[in-house]
Design a protein around this motif. Structure first.
Motif, PDB file in Angstrom:
ATOM      1  N   ARG A  77       7.475  66.929  20.954  1.00 37.56           N
ATOM      2  CA  ARG A  77       7.060  65.522  20.998  1.00 37.56           C
ATOM      3  C   ARG A  77       7.846  64.689  19.986  1.00 37.56           C
ATOM      4  O   ARG A  77       8.193  63.554  20.249  1.00 37.56           O
ATOM      5  CB  ARG A  77       5.556  65.400  20.736  1.00 37.56           C
TER       6      ARG A  77
ATOM      7  N   HIS B 152      11.247  64.192  21.488  1.00 35.70           N
ATOM      8  CA  HIS B 152      11.154  63.252  22.601  1.00 35.70           C
ATOM      9  C   HIS B 152      11.087  61.819  22.054  1.00 35.70           C
ATOM     10  O   HIS B 152      11.791  60.922  22.508  1.00 35.70           O
ATOM     11  CB  HIS B 152       9.907  63.566  23.435  1.00 35.70           C
TER      12      HIS B 152
ATOM     13  N   GLU C 245       9.058  75.968  27.431  1.00 37.86           N
ATOM     14  CA  GLU C 245       7.848  75.485  28.111  1.00 37.86           C
ATOM     15  C   GLU C 245       7.400  74.153  27.504  1.00 37.86           C
ATOM     16  O   GLU C 245       7.026  73.225  28.211  1.00 37.86           O
ATOM     17  CB  GLU C 245       6.698  76.501  27.963  1.00 37.86           C
TER      18      GLU C 245
ATOM     19  N   THR D 226       9.134  71.917  25.883  1.00 35.77           N
ATOM     20  CA  THR D 226      10.051  70.822  26.209  1.00 35.77           C
ATOM     21  C   THR D 226       9.777  70.324  27.621  1.00 35.77           C
ATOM     22  O   THR D 226       9.749  69.118  27.883  1.00 35.77           O
ATOM     23  CB  THR D 226      11.516  71.319  26.076  1.00 35.77           C
ATOM     24  N   ARG D 227       9.543  71.278  28.537  1.00 39.60           N
ATOM     25  CA  ARG D 227       9.302  70.922  29.939  1.00 39.60           C
ATOM     26  C   ARG D 227       8.004  70.112  30.060  1.00 39.60           C
ATOM     27  O   ARG D 227       7.959  69.064  30.708  1.00 39.60           O
ATOM     28  CB  ARG D 227       9.187  72.230  30.741  1.00 39.60           C
ATOM     29  N   ILE D 228       6.952  70.589  29.403  1.00 40.85           N
ATOM     30  CA  ILE D 228       5.652  69.923  29.525  1.00 40.85           C
ATOM     31  C   ILE D 228       5.696  68.522  28.918  1.00 40.85           C
ATOM     32  O   ILE D 228       5.173  67.563  29.471  1.00 40.85           O
ATOM     33  CB  ILE D 228       4.557  70.793  28.870  1.00 40.85           C
TER      34      ILE D 228
ATOM     35  N   ALA E 104       8.336  66.622  28.516  1.00 37.73           N
ATOM     36  CA  ALA E 104       9.182  65.717  29.308  1.00 37.73           C
ATOM     37  C   ALA E 104       8.353  65.132  30.453  1.00 37.73           C
ATOM     38  O   ALA E 104       8.471  63.950  30.793  1.00 37.73           O
ATOM     39  CB  ALA E 104      10.392  66.464  29.839  1.00 37.73           C
ATOM     40  N   ALA E 105       7.479  65.966  31.042  1.00 38.60           N
ATOM     41  CA  ALA E 105       6.702  65.518  32.202  1.00 38.60           C
ATOM     42  C   ALA E 105       5.506  64.660  31.777  1.00 38.60           C
ATOM     43  O   ALA E 105       5.075  63.779  32.518  1.00 38.60           O
ATOM     44  CB  ALA E 105       6.207  66.735  32.983  1.00 38.60           C
ATOM     45  N   ASP E 106       4.972  64.928  30.580  1.00 32.94           N
ATOM     46  CA  ASP E 106       3.723  64.263  30.193  1.00 32.94           C
ATOM     47  C   ASP E 106       3.707  64.095  28.663  1.00 32.94           C
ATOM     48  O   ASP E 106       2.992  64.798  27.963  1.00 32.94           O
ATOM     49  CB  ASP E 106       2.550  65.164  30.657  1.00 32.94           C
TER      50      ASP E 106
ATOM     51  N   ARG F 160      -2.712  64.968  30.782  1.00 36.74           N
ATOM     52  CA  ARG F 160      -3.324  65.907  31.733  1.00 36.74           C
ATOM     53  C   ARG F 160      -3.808  67.191  31.042  1.00 36.74           C
ATOM     54  O   ARG F 160      -4.311  68.075  31.697  1.00 36.74           O
ATOM     55  CB  ARG F 160      -2.309  66.252  32.842  1.00 36.74           C
TER      56      ARG F 160
END
Length: 733
Positions: free
Chosen positions: A243, A246, A697, A699-701, A703-705, A710
């Motif tokens: 985070r 990001h 994992e 980084t992926r999560i 990036a999406a949210d 959620r």
């Protein structure tokens, strides 16, 4: 949402009673039911088996399961009990292979004398010390393992007895009983791992993992629980870092490209040597970052003396070339002054902007520290505000509100782990847009640790030493076993001084610190019953004794800044033969003529700290010598640690050893203050794969949210981590 959290947030005092809760808070840092559920067993003993006594660590609080071999009551005379009425009970316990002596004194002998009969099995807890060259536990607490009486069966349900990290005030089995009380709450634990991730990896749900780690029936239970709890730690931490990355990537920055024939080119022409391959590669990585419209966040790791300062200086010159300003932050005034001196020397007339004799594309290099005189300070502040000064070097005085920059483009932070995220953010606010950031550390950090601790930075490594550096020979001097070795060490210091060189003597303390509430006693102090050696005492003894006739001076952190600087200047100028110092010299002190360092009570320092200190000698053409003086016995863990330091100069190798020995209580060698690190289960070295996967994992999560809308349970876990750890952990980032 909060409904999920309540049982785990319950304070322990409402569940366990105030006395136990107080000890848990003070000695183990456990305050809530959730804290206690995350206080995991260190290992497990099998009910039928005995502990391997031969492998006990020195000076640690241990819990062992063993059998009484024999017990003898001795009488002796003492001041308190004249006429031979003093009583001492010696109990020998055995595991079939080794033996361990237990000792009880005075009135404390009656109960164990009745209970600890030969053949009795029990759990014993205490601190391992050496007496007459044999391992012993003095006044251990114990809990009998009586066949299968009701109480024991209920408390130790399985065949596996969990052994918790305990303290003298709270034995493992008492922690076990407290856990028995709070374990039902584990059912309410909110699970931070997204269900899809958990299922894909076949990990247990959190409540089940907590149950199995504290009350395993089989070894497979323990493995499954560990696998799950490790993932939690790695994942929540990596989400926090992802985070940050990001958020940082969303920030704008001014791209800075050096002018083709400007200050940087002029500087390179002045250099009396060519850059190493490594320096060239790292400079290219940095210049590529500086040329983008998002702030650079780069960690530059390099061994002591690998030429990090030169790389940082070239980056600063590139930014000045592009019309910006660069600031370099050092952790101490001594270091800021030293950087200022070496940078102005390296730049020569290029650092004399606006002065007679300055080169045409020169800039000003100013120093800003807290102890400067008012006039010098006003001038420095003015030069920064007008842009006259392209480069400023200072301590955290740079972050104060009064300091205004004309156009801050790059911040270089030296020895990062002394610098927190808040300070970083405060400096960021000084630029019209966030400046680029380069963090330098001489602590070699294994890749996974860099991913964990500095997970929001990209990493560059300088791993070759520049030509002309001399090797350093290191030896352990066992002062207690072989006192003549210590005498020889002082002779070596005299020999080096006689041949025109200088020496450091490093001590763990300054002087009379009995009044210092923070001076916690280390296990070794307890073992040796003496405080660590202090600079003021040692300096006096050396000047009168083995080093009499030499010019001995003292340097420590409590001296006024101007005195410190004066002492360092005299030492650098060769007017002092021997500098007796605390670890203030650990970072950045550069005196090429100093060839020998004697570290007193070397066992009181961490591995990476010893490596840092040692890097202060052998900086010139003469070879360096580092002598590690210790009184710890040969078999102790402390001695093994020192042998490791003496056996290799490879900082990365040492940082691995350091981590394996210390676990992750604190990765970067700060004082082991006993505060819990956020890593309770994860071993940074062994669990490289988990950390790398968790990072992907996360980084992926993110990036999406990015706001984790959620995943409310993950968000809660993250807040808990950041509240508890912000001070300790992300501080270092």
């Amino acid at each position: 949402m909060p409904a999920l959290e309540e049982p785990l947030n319950q304070p322990l005092k409402s569940v366990l009673g105030p006395a136990t809760a107080k000890v848990m808070a003070e000695h183990l840092g456990l305050h809530t039911v959730g804290d206690l559920l995350h206080h995991y067993p260190r290992r497990y003993e099998e009910r039928g088996q005995l502990t391997h006594l031969a492998d006990l660590p020195m000076d640690e609080h241990v819990t062992v399961v063993a059998q009484v071999a024999d017990a003898r009551l001795h009488s002796f005379a003492s001041a308190k009990a004249p006429g031979g009425r003093g009583q001492r009970l010696e109990v020998t316990i055995t595991d079939g292979s080794g033996r361990l002596q237990l000792v009880f004194f005075g009135k404390g002998v009656h109960k164990p004398h009745k209970e600890l009969l030969p053949g009795t099995r029990a759990m014993f807890a205490g601190k391992v010390s050496v007496f007459n060259r044999r391992l012993q536990l003095a006044h251990p607490a114990y809990e009998l393992l009586r066949g299968d009486s009701e109480e024991t069966v209920e408390n130790w349900a399985g065949a596996l007895i969990p052994i918790y990290p305990g303290t003298a005030k709270l034995e493992s089995w008492k922690i076990g009983k407290a856990l028995q009380t709070v374990l039902p709450s584990a059912q309410e634990a909110a699970d931070p791992l997204p269900a899809s991730l958990r299922e894909a990896r076949g990990l247990l749900p959190l409540p089940e993992a907590l149950l199995k780690i504290h009350r395993p029936h089989t070894k497979a239970d323990i493995e499954q629980a560990r696998a799950r709890l490790k993932w939690d730690e790695a994942f929540v931490l990596q989400v926090a870092l992802a985070r940050r990355r990001h958020a940082d990537a969303q920030l704008p920055a001014v791209a800075r490209r050096p002018a083709p024939d400007g200050l940087l080119a002029a500087f390179d022409r002045r250099l009396p040597f060519t850059l190493t391959e490594g320096q060239r590669k790292v400079c290219e990585e940095i210049f590529a970052d500086l040329a983008t419209e998002h702030p650079m966040h780069r960690l530059l790791q390099g061994e002591v003396g690998s030429g990090k300062t030169l790389v940082a200086l070239r980056a600063m010159l590139a930014v000045v070339d592009a019309g910006g300003q660069a600031a370099m932050l050092a952790p101490t005034e001594v270091l800021a002054q030293q950087h200022h001196r070496s940078i102005t020397e390296m730049m020569g007339e290029l650092a004399e902007g606006g002065m007679l004799g300055g080169a045409e594309n020169a800039t000003k290099v100013v120093l800003l520290t807290g102890s400067m005189g008012a006039a010098a300070r006003r001038q420095a502040l003015l030069d920064l505000a007008t842009g006259e000064a392209g480069i400023v070097i200072g301590t955290h005085a740079l972050i104060e509100d009064k300091v205004q920059f004309h156009d801050l483009g790059l911040v270089v932070v030296d020895e990062q782990h002394r610098f927190g995220v808040e300070q970083r953010d405060a400096l960021r606010g000084k630029g019209k847009q966030p400046p680029h950031l380069l963090v330098m550390t001489a602590t070699p950090i294994p890749r996974t640790v860099a991913m964990t601790v500095f997970g929001d930075l990209e990493t560059s490594v300088l791993d070759q030493l520049p030509a002309g550096r001399s090797p350093i020979a290191s030896h352990v001097v066992p002062a207690a076993d072989k006192p003549h070795f210590l005498a020889r060490a002082w002779e070596r210091v005299r020999e080096e001084v006689a041949s025109g060189h200088q020496a450091y003597v490093v001590c763990p303390r300054i002087g009379d610190e009995a009044d210092d509430p923070k001076a916690k006693k280390s296990p070794e102090d307890e073992a040796e019953k003496r405080p660590p050696l202090a600079v003021l005492d040692v300096a006096e003894q050396l000047a009168k004794g083995p080093l009499s006739g030499l010019r001995v001076e003292v340097l420590h952190g409590r001296m006024p800044p101007e005195d410190k600087d004066a002492v360092m200047r005299r030492f650098a100028a060769g007017e002092t033969d021997v500098l007796v110092a605390t670890t203030v010299i650990e970072v950045g002190v550069n005196v090429p003529n100093a060839t020998v360092m004697v570290i007193m009570d070397a066992d009181r320092f961490g591995v990476s700290q010893l490596h840092q200190l040692r890097g202060r000698v052998g900086r010139g053409s003469a070879p360096g010598l580092c002598l590690l003086v210790t009184e710890m016995p040969e078999a102790s863990a402390a001695r093994q640690r020192l042998n490791a330091v003496a056996s290799t100069l490879d900082g990365f190798e040492l940082s691995r050893i350091d981590l394996e020995q210390r676990r992750e209580g604190d990765v970067l060698g700060q004082a082991q203050s006993g505060t819990r690190s956020s890593l309770r289960m994860l071993a940074v070295i062994e669990d490289e794969e988990i950390i790398a996967e968790a990072r992907q994992e996360a980084t992926r999560i993110v990036a999406a949210d990015p706001e984790l809308e959620r995943l409310p349970a993950l968000r809660t876990a993250l807040h808990a981590l950041l509240d508890e750890e912000r001070e300790q952990y992300l501080e270092k980032g």
